[in-house]
Motif scaffolding. Structure first.
Motif, PDB file in Angstrom:
ATOM      1  N   ALA A  20      12.818  66.884  23.649  1.00  0.00           N
ATOM      2  CA  ALA A  20      13.802  67.878  24.076  1.00  0.00           C
ATOM      3  C   ALA A  20      13.408  68.506  25.410  1.00  0.00           C
ATOM      4  N   MET A  21      12.111  68.792  25.582  1.00  0.00           N
ATOM      5  CA  MET A  21      11.628  69.402  26.816  1.00  0.00           C
ATOM      6  C   MET A  21      11.821  68.472  28.001  1.00  0.00           C
ATOM      7  N   LEU A  22      11.446  67.195  27.848  1.00  0.00           N
ATOM      8  CA  LEU A  22      11.567  66.224  28.937  1.00  0.00           C
ATOM      9  C   LEU A  22      13.038  65.970  29.277  1.00  0.00           C
ATOM     10  N   THR A  23      13.897  65.981  28.264  1.00  0.00           N
ATOM     11  CA  THR A  23      15.329  65.807  28.511  1.00  0.00           C
ATOM     12  C   THR A  23      15.895  67.005  29.248  1.00  0.00           C
ATOM     13  N   PHE A  24      15.504  68.207  28.839  1.00  0.00           N
ATOM     14  CA  PHE A  24      16.007  69.446  29.455  1.00  0.00           C
ATOM     15  C   PHE A  24      15.626  69.521  30.933  1.00  0.00           C
ATOM     16  N   PHE A  25      14.389  69.141  31.251  1.00  0.00           N
ATOM     17  CA  PHE A  25      13.935  69.224  32.640  1.00  0.00           C
ATOM     18  C   PHE A  25      14.358  68.015  33.479  1.00  0.00           C
ATOM     19  N   GLY A  26      15.066  67.083  32.871  1.00  0.00           N
ATOM     20  CA  GLY A  26      15.623  65.962  33.627  1.00  0.00           C
ATOM     21  C   GLY A  26      14.603  64.967  34.128  1.00  0.00           C
ATOM     22  N   VAL A  27      13.478  64.824  33.427  1.00  0.00           N
ATOM     23  CA  VAL A  27      12.476  63.826  33.822  1.00  0.00           C
ATOM     24  C   VAL A  27      13.088  62.435  33.670  1.00  0.00           C
ATOM     25  N   TYR A  28      12.968  61.622  34.718  1.00  0.00           N
ATOM     26  CA  TYR A  28      13.597  60.305  34.768  1.00  0.00           C
ATOM     27  C   TYR A  28      15.108  60.425  34.545  1.00  0.00           C
TER      28      TYR A  28
END
Length: 247
Positions: A20-28
């Motif tokens: 959820a964190m990586l998705t929220f921050f738009g990584v890749y």
């Protein structure tokens, strides 16, 4: 609730939280829908967590035991990053965004940085829990009995002789027989802090009560348990073994 189920639920919570964190921050970030990116990170984090269950014991308890923690953490992150990068590459390719091969080394460094951060974070949490457990102990002699509480009921009042590491399991030797439990040797050694015993090898912890003899085999110190099992003493731990009165 069984410890195994608790650990799996904890892993699932960690995976969902990181995804959820990586998705929220738009990584890749890419043109795929949010749910697809979230699913990508769930798959990728699952690969990382699954790999870590094998890599962490191998690095910390066998291959690099006794080395500096930063070296162990970096080696762990470096190994975990390989399958994680592979899963990312394949998942992104499935959506038509193949990463050019010349850019893979740079992508590996990005994945390594994330893996190292998560590895160090996991270590800090694990050590904080271990310190909390240690702080709750009142009588050092009870450490072995509390550890035996992890075994089936018939072992609860047994005499602890030794523990050996077998993959990500531990074989526990007692006067009532042997038993396998799912646990890392490093965690067991911390839990047994204060018990009358000492680690004598990267794969062995031995209690003084479990030793019946000691001998030299081609110049190497070998301890013999009361059931006849030979326990090797590595050069790194020879002084500790002698100071504990095991040889």
């Amino acid at each position: 609730m069984p410890d195994y189920l608790k650990n799996r639920l904890r892993d699932a919570a960690v995976i969902l939280g990181i995804a959820a964190m990586l998705t929220f921050f738009g990584v890749y970030d890419q043109d795929s829908p949010v749910w697809a990116r979230f699913l990508m990170w769930i798959v990728t984090c699952t690969v990382g967590v699954t790999t870590s269950t094998f890599v962490i014991p191998a690095v910390f308890d066998r291959e690099l035991v006794g080395k500096l923690v930063p070296v162990q953490a970096a080696a762990t992150a470096a190994i975990i990053s390989v399958p994680v990068l592979a899963s990312l590459y394949l998942y992104m390719g499935a959506y038509g965004t193949w990463v050019p091969l010349p850019l893979l080394p740079m992508q590996y460094l990005y994945v390594f940085a994330i893996s190292l951060t998560l590895t160090v974070g996991g270590l800090l949490i694990s050590r904080a829990r271990a310190r909390a457990d240690t702080g709750s102990r009142h009588v050092p002699a009870d450490a072995a009995q509390r550890f035996l509480g992890r075994l089936p009921v018939k072992f609860r009042h047994a005499e602890l002789w030794a523990i050996s590491s077998e993959d990500h399991y531990l074989r526990v030797y007692t006067n009532l027989g042997e038993e396998l439990i799912l646990m890392r040797l490093a965690d067991a050694v911390r839990e047994l802090d204060g018990a009358p015993g000492v680690q004598v090898h990267r794969s062995w912890w031995v209690a003084k009560a479990g030793i019946s003899d000691a001998r030299r085999d081609n110049g190497k110190l070998v301890l013999v348990l009361k059931n006849g099992t030979d326990v090797p003493v590595s050069r790194t731990y020879q002084t500790a073994a002698k100071d504990a009165g095991l040889a």
